[in-house]
Design a protein around this motif. Structure first.
Motif, PDB file in Angstrom:
ATOM      1  N   GLY A  40       0.611  -1.143   0.127  1.00 23.06           N
ATOM      2  CA  GLY A  40      -0.024  -0.251  -0.009  1.00 23.06           C
ATOM      3  C   GLY A  40       1.070   1.177   0.063  1.00 23.06           C
ATOM      4  N   TYR A  41       2.134   1.219  -0.049  1.00 26.20           N
ATOM      5  CA  TYR A  41       3.039   1.990   0.159  1.00 26.20           C
ATOM      6  C   TYR A  41       2.832   3.093  -1.115  1.00 26.20           C
ATOM      7  N   LEU A  42       2.928   2.623  -2.154  1.00 28.86           N
ATOM      8  CA  LEU A  42       2.759   3.239  -3.460  1.00 28.86           C
ATOM      9  C   LEU A  42       1.461   4.067  -3.385  1.00 28.86           C
ATOM     10  N   ALA A  43       0.193   3.495  -3.176  1.00 26.18           N
ATOM     11  CA  ALA A  43      -1.031   4.244  -3.133  1.00 26.18           C
ATOM     12  C   ALA A  43      -0.949   5.377  -2.003  1.00 26.18           C
ATOM     13  N   HIS A  44      -0.267   5.123  -0.982  1.00 26.19           N
ATOM     14  CA  HIS A  44      -0.122   6.257   0.021  1.00 26.19           C
ATOM     15  C   HIS A  44       0.743   7.486  -0.461  1.00 26.19           C
ATOM     16  N   VAL A  45       1.788   7.225  -1.140  1.00 24.56           N
ATOM     17  CA  VAL A  45       2.660   8.088  -1.916  1.00 24.56           C
ATOM     18  C   VAL A  45       1.969   9.071  -2.823  1.00 24.56           C
ATOM     19  N   LEU A  46       1.331   8.421  -3.529  1.00 25.27           N
ATOM     20  CA  LEU A  46       0.533   8.997  -4.418  1.00 25.27           C
ATOM     21  C   LEU A  46      -0.570   9.551  -4.124  1.00 25.27           C
ATOM     22  N   THR A  47      -1.237   9.074  -3.210  1.00 23.05           N
ATOM     23  CA  THR A  47      -2.471   9.990  -2.758  1.00 23.05           C
ATOM     24  C   THR A  47      -2.119  11.179  -1.868  1.00 23.05           C
ATOM     25  N   GLN A  48      -0.864  11.324  -1.359  1.00 23.38           N
ATOM     26  CA  GLN A  48      -0.322  12.366  -0.598  1.00 23.38           C
ATOM     27  C   GLN A  48      -0.286  13.704  -1.414  1.00 23.38           C
ATOM     28  N   GLN A  49      -0.127  13.349  -2.924  1.00 21.29           N
ATOM     29  CA  GLN A  49      -0.143  14.613  -3.646  1.00 21.29           C
ATOM     30  C   GLN A  49      -1.308  15.569  -3.856  1.00 21.29           C
ATOM     31  N   PRO A  50      -1.266  16.842  -3.798  1.00 16.79           N
ATOM     32  CA  PRO A  50      -2.556  17.587  -3.806  1.00 16.79           C
ATOM     33  C   PRO A  50      -3.408  17.143  -4.923  1.00 16.79           C
ATOM     34  N   GLY A  51      -4.724  17.360  -4.904  1.00 16.66           N
ATOM     35  CA  GLY A  51      -5.545  17.038  -6.002  1.00 16.66           C
ATOM     36  C   GLY A  51      -5.591  15.629  -6.441  1.00 16.66           C
ATOM     37  N   ALA A  52      -5.112  14.661  -5.751  1.00 21.18           N
ATOM     38  CA  ALA A  52      -4.980  13.222  -6.077  1.00 21.18           C
ATOM     39  C   ALA A  52      -6.411  12.758  -6.457  1.00 21.18           C
ATOM     40  N   SER A  53      -7.727  13.094  -5.867  1.00 23.27           N
ATOM     41  CA  SER A  53      -8.828  12.536  -6.041  1.00 23.27           C
ATOM     42  C   SER A  53      -9.290  12.999  -7.334  1.00 23.27           C
ATOM     43  N   ALA A  54      -8.657  13.875  -8.185  1.00 22.98           N
ATOM     44  CA  ALA A  54      -8.989  14.133  -9.518  1.00 22.98           C
ATOM     45  C   ALA A  54      -8.575  12.941 -10.461  1.00 22.98           C
ATOM     46  N   TRP A  55      -7.320  12.110 -10.030  1.00 18.67           N
ATOM     47  CA  TRP A  55      -6.796  11.033 -10.941  1.00 18.67           C
ATOM     48  C   TRP A  55      -6.633   9.843 -10.445  1.00 18.67           C
ATOM     49  N   PHE A  56      -6.615   9.739  -9.136  1.00 22.14           N
ATOM     50  CA  PHE A  56      -6.282   8.166  -8.267  1.00 22.14           C
ATOM     51  C   PHE A  56      -7.444   7.728  -8.292  1.00 22.14           C
ATOM     52  N   ARG A  57      -7.735   6.582  -8.838  1.00 25.60           N
ATOM     53  CA  ARG A  57      -9.276   5.825  -8.833  1.00 25.60           C
ATOM     54  C   ARG A  57      -9.080   4.718  -7.618  1.00 25.60           C
ATOM     55  N   ALA A  58      -7.974   3.996  -7.346  1.00 24.69           N
ATOM     56  CA  ALA A  58      -8.157   2.869  -6.522  1.00 24.69           C
ATOM     57  C   ALA A  58      -6.605   2.460  -6.362  1.00 24.69           C
ATOM     58  N   GLY A  59      -6.466   1.818  -5.155  1.00 20.98           N
ATOM     59  CA  GLY A  59      -5.325   0.841  -4.835  1.00 20.98           C
ATOM     60  C   GLY A  59      -5.736  -0.519  -4.282  1.00 20.98           C
ATOM     61  N   ILE A  60      -5.121  -1.577  -4.831  1.00 20.20           N
ATOM     62  CA  ILE A  60      -5.476  -2.897  -4.173  1.00 20.20           C
ATOM     63  C   ILE A  60      -3.963  -3.465  -3.703  1.00 20.20           C
ATOM     64  N   VAL A  61      -4.229  -4.163  -2.542  1.00 18.52           N
ATOM     65  CA  VAL A  61      -3.033  -4.656  -2.086  1.00 18.52           C
ATOM     66  C   VAL A  61      -3.244  -6.091  -1.981  1.00 18.52           C
ATOM     67  N   SER A  62      -2.449  -6.774  -2.839  1.00 18.18           N
ATOM     68  CA  SER A  62      -2.736  -8.349  -3.094  1.00 18.18           C
ATOM     69  C   SER A  62      -1.386  -8.936  -2.845  1.00 18.18           C
ATOM     70  N   TYR A  63      -1.202  -9.142  -1.423  1.00 14.78           N
ATOM     71  CA  TYR A  63       0.117  -9.309  -0.658  1.00 14.78           C
ATOM     72  C   TYR A  63       0.451 -10.968  -0.832  1.00 14.78           C
ATOM     73  N   THR A  64      -0.667 -11.768  -0.971  1.00 13.80           N
ATOM     74  CA  THR A  64      -0.361 -13.318  -1.353  1.00 13.80           C
ATOM     75  C   THR A  64      -0.977 -13.688  -2.600  1.00 13.80           C
ATOM     76  N   ASP A  65      -0.370 -14.817  -2.918  1.00 10.67           N
ATOM     77  CA  ASP A  65      -0.989 -15.289  -4.253  1.00 10.67           C
ATOM     78  C   ASP A  65      -2.348 -15.396  -4.218  1.00 10.67           C
ATOM     79  N   TYR A  66      -3.145 -15.771  -3.157  1.00  6.00           N
ATOM     80  CA  TYR A  66      -4.524 -16.091  -2.966  1.00  6.00           C
ATOM     81  C   TYR A  66      -5.102 -14.829  -3.266  1.00  6.00           C
ATOM     82  N   ALA A  67      -4.798 -13.688  -2.846  1.00  2.09           N
ATOM     83  CA  ALA A  67      -5.271 -12.287  -3.152  1.00  2.09           C
ATOM     84  C   ALA A  67      -5.028 -11.691  -4.428  1.00  2.09           C
ATOM     85  N   LYS A  68      -3.915 -12.083  -5.058  1.00  2.00           N
ATOM     86  CA  LYS A  68      -3.594 -11.801  -6.310  1.00  2.00           C
ATOM     87  C   LYS A  68      -4.786 -12.571  -7.296  1.00  2.00           C
ATOM     88  N   GLN A  69      -5.172 -13.826  -7.071  1.00  2.00           N
ATOM     89  CA  GLN A  69      -6.106 -14.597  -7.730  1.00  2.00           C
ATOM     90  C   GLN A  69      -7.543 -14.035  -7.378  1.00  2.00           C
TER      91      GLN A  69
END
Length: 122
Positions: A40-69
């Protein structure tokens, strides 16, 4: 990380996020991310940018193979044949995230956070 490569500084990471934000705003485009080892670090860093709600739609943390699937619908065959941190799995993560959130761009990040193998799918 290999011993001869220094990790990026906080300033470099923030600068890269700012450049991404500016480009997306300028172009009127959107972004979603899929993360594994970054937790989730990437999503965190990106959404700290001013105005992120205009362009950032979502972030998914899929830490395990099961979550990726389950969350991203990465094919079990891809993980079995190539591994969960392979180029093939990462490309599937990015493509499926872009499709799922109907964005112009997606970023997928995966890897091992430590020296152990990821949890196997059940």
């Amino acid at each position: 990380m290999p011993d001869d490569i220094d990790p990026p500084t906080d300033e470099a990471i923030t600068g890269a996020a700012h450049a991404i934000a500016e480009a997306l705003v300028r172009r009127g485009e959107s972004l979603a991310v899929a993360e594994g080892s970054t937790g989730g670090y990437l999503a965190h860093v990106l959404t700290q940018q001013p105005g992120a709600s205009a362009w950032f739609r979502a972030g998914i943390v899929s830490y395990t193979d099961y979550a990726k699937q389950l969350l991203l619908r990465v094919a079990s065959e891809t993980i079995e044949d190539h591994g969960s941190i392979s180029v093939e799995a990462t490309v599937q993560m990015a493509r499926l995230t872009r499709r799922m959130f109907n964005t112009d761009w997606s970023i997928a990040v995966t890897g091992y956070a430590d020296n152990r193998q990821p949890a196997k799918s059940t």
